[in-house]
Motif scaffolding. Structure first.
Motif, PDB file in Angstrom:
ATOM      1  N   GLN A  76       0.823  -1.209   0.000  1.00 35.10           N
ATOM      2  CA  GLN A  76       0.000   0.000   0.000  1.00 35.10           C
ATOM      3  C   GLN A  76       0.859   1.262   0.000  1.00 35.10           C
ATOM      4  OE1 GLN A  76      -2.937  -0.136   3.154  1.00 35.10           O
ATOM      5  NE2 GLN A  76      -3.488  -2.251   2.671  1.00 35.10           N
ATOM      6  N   ILE A  77       2.038   1.152   0.613  1.00 33.70           N
ATOM      7  CA  ILE A  77       2.959   2.292   0.639  1.00 33.70           C
ATOM      8  C   ILE A  77       3.692   2.417  -0.693  1.00 33.70           C
ATOM      9  CG2 ILE A  77       4.971   3.308   1.780  1.00 33.70           C
ATOM     10  CD1 ILE A  77       4.184   1.722   4.284  1.00 33.70           C
ATOM     11  N   ASN A  78       4.165   1.286  -1.201  1.00 35.03           N
ATOM     12  CA  ASN A  78       4.904   1.280  -2.463  1.00 35.03           C
ATOM     13  C   ASN A  78       4.580  -0.013  -3.219  1.00 35.03           C
ATOM     14  OD1 ASN A  78       6.731   1.188  -4.572  1.00 35.03           O
ATOM     15  ND2 ASN A  78       8.430   2.012  -3.388  1.00 35.03           N
ATOM     16  N   PRO A  79       3.812   0.074  -4.288  1.00 34.73           N
ATOM     17  CA  PRO A  79       3.434  -1.116  -5.067  1.00 34.73           C
ATOM     18  C   PRO A  79       4.616  -1.850  -5.686  1.00 34.73           C
ATOM     19  CG  PRO A  79       2.011   0.745  -5.602  1.00 34.73           C
ATOM     20  CD  PRO A  79       3.156   1.292  -4.790  1.00 34.73           C
ATOM     21  N   GLU A  80       5.797  -1.207  -5.713  1.00 36.45           N
ATOM     22  CA  GLU A  80       6.980  -1.858  -6.278  1.00 36.45           C
ATOM     23  C   GLU A  80       7.763  -2.642  -5.225  1.00 36.45           C
ATOM     24  OE1 GLU A  80       8.260   0.619 -10.176  1.00 36.45           O
ATOM     25  OE2 GLU A  80       8.798   1.594  -8.273  1.00 36.45           O
ATOM     26  N   CYS A  81       7.235  -2.712  -4.009  1.00 35.06           N
ATOM     27  CA  CYS A  81       7.891  -3.508  -2.962  1.00 35.06           C
ATOM     28  C   CYS A  81       7.771  -4.986  -3.293  1.00 35.06           C
ATOM     29  CB  CYS A  81       7.240  -3.225  -1.608  1.00 35.06           C
ATOM     30  SG  CYS A  81       7.951  -4.200  -0.253  1.00 35.06           S
ATOM     31  N   ILE A  82       8.889  -5.703  -3.205  1.00 33.91           N
ATOM     32  CA  ILE A  82       8.860  -7.152  -3.467  1.00 33.91           C
ATOM     33  C   ILE A  82       9.238  -7.965  -2.228  1.00 33.91           C
ATOM     34  CG2 ILE A  82       9.249  -6.902  -5.929  1.00 33.91           C
ATOM     35  CD1 ILE A  82      12.077  -8.102  -3.646  1.00 33.91           C
ATOM     36  N   GLY A  83       9.553  -7.292  -1.119  1.00 32.65           N
ATOM     37  CA  GLY A  83       9.886  -8.059   0.069  1.00 32.65           C
ATOM     38  C   GLY A  83      10.706  -7.295   1.081  1.00 32.65           C
ATOM     39  N   TRP A  84      11.429  -8.053   1.889  1.00 32.56           N
ATOM     40  CA  TRP A  84      12.213  -7.479   2.984  1.00 32.56           C
ATOM     41  C   TRP A  84      13.496  -8.275   3.159  1.00 32.56           C
ATOM     42  CZ3 TRP A  84      10.377  -3.222   5.729  1.00 32.56           C
ATOM     43  CH2 TRP A  84      11.168  -2.799   6.805  1.00 32.56           C
ATOM     44  N   LEU A  85      14.592  -7.582   3.430  1.00 27.74           N
ATOM     45  CA  LEU A  85      15.887  -8.229   3.658  1.00 27.74           C
ATOM     46  C   LEU A  85      16.342  -7.971   5.081  1.00 27.74           C
ATOM     47  CD1 LEU A  85      18.302  -9.703   2.089  1.00 27.74           C
ATOM     48  CD2 LEU A  85      19.390  -7.442   2.137  1.00 27.74           C
ATOM     49  N   LYS A  86      16.821  -9.029   5.737  1.00 28.99           N
ATOM     50  CA  LYS A  86      17.276  -8.885   7.122  1.00 28.99           C
ATOM     51  C   LYS A  86      18.454  -9.818   7.387  1.00 28.99           C
ATOM     52  CE  LYS A  86      15.575  -8.978  11.905  1.00 28.99           C
ATOM     53  NZ  LYS A  86      15.897  -7.565  12.174  1.00 28.99           N
ATOM     54  N   ILE A  87      19.452  -9.298   8.087  1.00 32.47           N
ATOM     55  CA  ILE A  87      20.582 -10.110   8.541  1.00 32.47           C
ATOM     56  C   ILE A  87      20.648  -9.985  10.052  1.00 32.47           C
ATOM     57  CG2 ILE A  87      23.062 -10.539   8.402  1.00 32.47           C
ATOM     58  CD1 ILE A  87      23.073  -9.254   5.655  1.00 32.47           C
ATOM     59  N   GLU A  88      20.375 -11.082  10.728  1.00 36.52           N
ATOM     60  CA  GLU A  88      20.339 -11.069  12.186  1.00 36.52           C
ATOM     61  C   GLU A  88      21.685 -10.627  12.764  1.00 36.52           C
ATOM     62  OE1 GLU A  88      17.912 -11.492  14.217  1.00 36.52           O
ATOM     63  OE2 GLU A  88      16.358 -12.184  12.843  1.00 36.52           O
ATOM     64  N   GLY A  89      21.619  -9.843  13.827  1.00 37.45           N
ATOM     65  CA  GLY A  89      22.837  -9.385  14.493  1.00 37.45           C
ATOM     66  C   GLY A  89      23.458  -8.165  13.840  1.00 37.45           C
ATOM     67  N   THR A  90      22.788  -7.611  12.822  1.00 38.45           N
ATOM     68  CA  THR A  90      23.257  -6.387  12.177  1.00 38.45           C
ATOM     69  C   THR A  90      22.084  -5.409  12.119  1.00 38.45           C
ATOM     70  OG1 THR A  90      22.643  -6.829   9.864  1.00 38.45           O
ATOM     71  CG2 THR A  90      24.661  -7.867  10.680  1.00 38.45           C
ATOM     72  N   ASP A  91      22.361  -4.217  11.609  1.00 40.87           N
ATOM     73  CA  ASP A  91      21.300  -3.220  11.421  1.00 40.87           C
ATOM     74  C   ASP A  91      20.656  -3.328  10.049  1.00 40.87           C
ATOM     75  OD1 ASP A  91      21.747  -2.151  13.953  1.00 40.87           O
ATOM     76  OD2 ASP A  91      23.283  -0.776  13.222  1.00 40.87           O
ATOM     77  N   ILE A  92      21.041  -4.334   9.280  1.00 38.45           N
ATOM     78  CA  ILE A  92      20.466  -4.502   7.940  1.00 38.45           C
ATOM     79  C   ILE A  92      19.091  -5.133   8.066  1.00 38.45           C
ATOM     80  CG2 ILE A  92      20.715  -5.635   5.695  1.00 38.45           C
ATOM     81  CD1 ILE A  92      23.750  -5.438   6.058  1.00 38.45           C
ATOM     82  N   SER A  93      18.078  -4.315   7.926  1.00 41.21           N
ATOM     83  CA  SER A  93      16.674  -4.744   7.968  1.00 41.21           C
ATOM     84  C   SER A  93      15.885  -3.692   7.201  1.00 41.21           C
ATOM     85  CB  SER A  93      16.182  -4.873   9.412  1.00 41.21           C
ATOM     86  OG  SER A  93      14.830  -5.312   9.452  1.00 41.21           O
ATOM     87  N   TYR A  94      15.668  -3.958   5.915  1.00 42.40           N
ATOM     88  CA  TYR A  94      15.090  -2.944   5.034  1.00 42.40           C
ATOM     89  C   TYR A  94      14.113  -3.557   4.039  1.00 42.40           C
ATOM     90  CZ  TYR A  94      18.899   0.120   6.580  1.00 42.40           C
ATOM     91  OH  TYR A  94      19.775   0.872   7.333  1.00 42.40           O
ATOM     92  N   PRO A  95      13.173  -2.731   3.569  1.00 48.53           N
ATOM     93  CA  PRO A  95      12.312  -3.182   2.480  1.00 48.53           C
ATOM     94  C   PRO A  95      13.116  -3.258   1.196  1.00 48.53           C
ATOM     95  CG  PRO A  95      11.937  -0.855   2.921  1.00 48.53           C
ATOM     96  CD  PRO A  95      12.858  -1.355   4.001  1.00 48.53           C
ATOM     97  N   VAL A  96      12.669  -4.117   0.286  1.00 46.47           N
ATOM     98  CA  VAL A  96      13.336  -4.276  -1.008  1.00 46.47           C
ATOM     99  C   VAL A  96      12.314  -4.023  -2.109  1.00 46.47           C
ATOM    100  CG1 VAL A  96      14.692  -5.795  -2.490  1.00 46.47           C
ATOM    101  CG2 VAL A  96      14.865  -6.005   0.003  1.00 46.47           C
TER     102      VAL A  96
END
Length: 254
Positions: A76-96
């Motif tokens: 609903q925010i961005n129709p081009e969103c295809i998912g989410w990426l996350k690496i545990e133990g880091t700050d990498i947690s972002y929409p893709v």
């Protein structure tokens, strides 16, 4: 003579002030962008907790239930969103996202607003519904440590040993990937790396990866198979001109 000294002193002060202003603007914009991404994360994971238990000990099933991941709200925010990426133990947690080209999201965030941090995005040529696909996610590494900055940790084997799993939600499904290789190279040396995306080029890719071994930081002991689902995280690398840092991973058995 004093006039000349006064002129250069004034010029020096102006340069310092200008550089300071630009640096302040950079970090201010980065901070604002990260606040926005934090708000998006709270929408994507409304309970604030992600399910990490994928079954009984030893179970290799890597498609977990949707848990609290709210993909529909992201769309609903961005129709081009295809998912989410996350690496545990880091700050990498972002929409893709996946755009119409590989340029727009270099300078626009998840809300499609201009932003120096951009947004993580999948190569526009990737087919996420295809089998044996090599999915490439691009992202900046920011000076404040955000976006793909922490991928630099993979240059060290100790970091790999502690962060060898990558979680990638593709649409509403959750997948786990194992890091298989870490390459530090440059645009010239790795120019063909980004052209092996589909099943029909997999055998050529396997041969090409043998050539890429000379840029591999260390052996992970993870073997790649021709029918693997592959994921690459790619960002700039600044130890050489037009440097590239690539983290290659394979999806664990479904």
């Amino acid at each position: 003579m004093k006039k000349i000294e006064s002129f250069f002193l004034t010029l020096f002060i102006l340069v310092i002030l200008l550089c300071g202003k630009r640096l302040w603007d950079y970090y201010r914009q980065s901070e604002e962008s990260q606040e926005k991404y934090q708000q998006v994360e709270e929408i994507a994971f409304p309970s604030g907790e992600e399910e990490t238990d994928l079954g009984e000990p030893g179970n290799t099933n890597t498609i977990a239930p949707k848990d609290d991941y709210d993909y529909s709200s992201l769309l609903q925010i961005n129709p081009e969103c295809i998912g989410w990426l996350k690496i545990e133990g880091t700050d990498i947690s972002y929409p893709v996202v996946q755009g119409r080209d590989n340029s727009f999201y270099l300078s626009h965030d998840f809300l499609k607003k201009r932003a120096i941090c951009g947004c993580l995005f999948v190569d526009f040529r990737n087919d996420l519904s295809a089998k044996e696909e090599h999915v490439i996610i691009y992202g900046h590494q920011m000076k404040d440590g955000s976006m793909f900055k922490q991928l630099n940790g993979y240059k060290k084997e100790d970091f790999f040993l502690q962060h060898n799993r990558i979680t990638f939600y593709i649409k509403s499904k959750k997948y786990q990937y194992m890091v298989a290789a870490v390459f530090v190279t440059n645009a010239e040396q790795s120019r063909d790396y980004y052209n092996y995306l589909h099943k029909e080029t997999r055998m050529e890719q396997m041969e090409y990866l043998k050539e890429m071994e000379k840029y591999q930081q260390y052996s992970t002991g993870v073997k790649l198979e021709p029918d693997d689902e592959l994921l690459s995280l790619s960002t700039c690398e600044y130890s050489s001109r037009n440097g590239r840092l690539i983290v290659l991973a394979r999806r664990l058995n479904e």
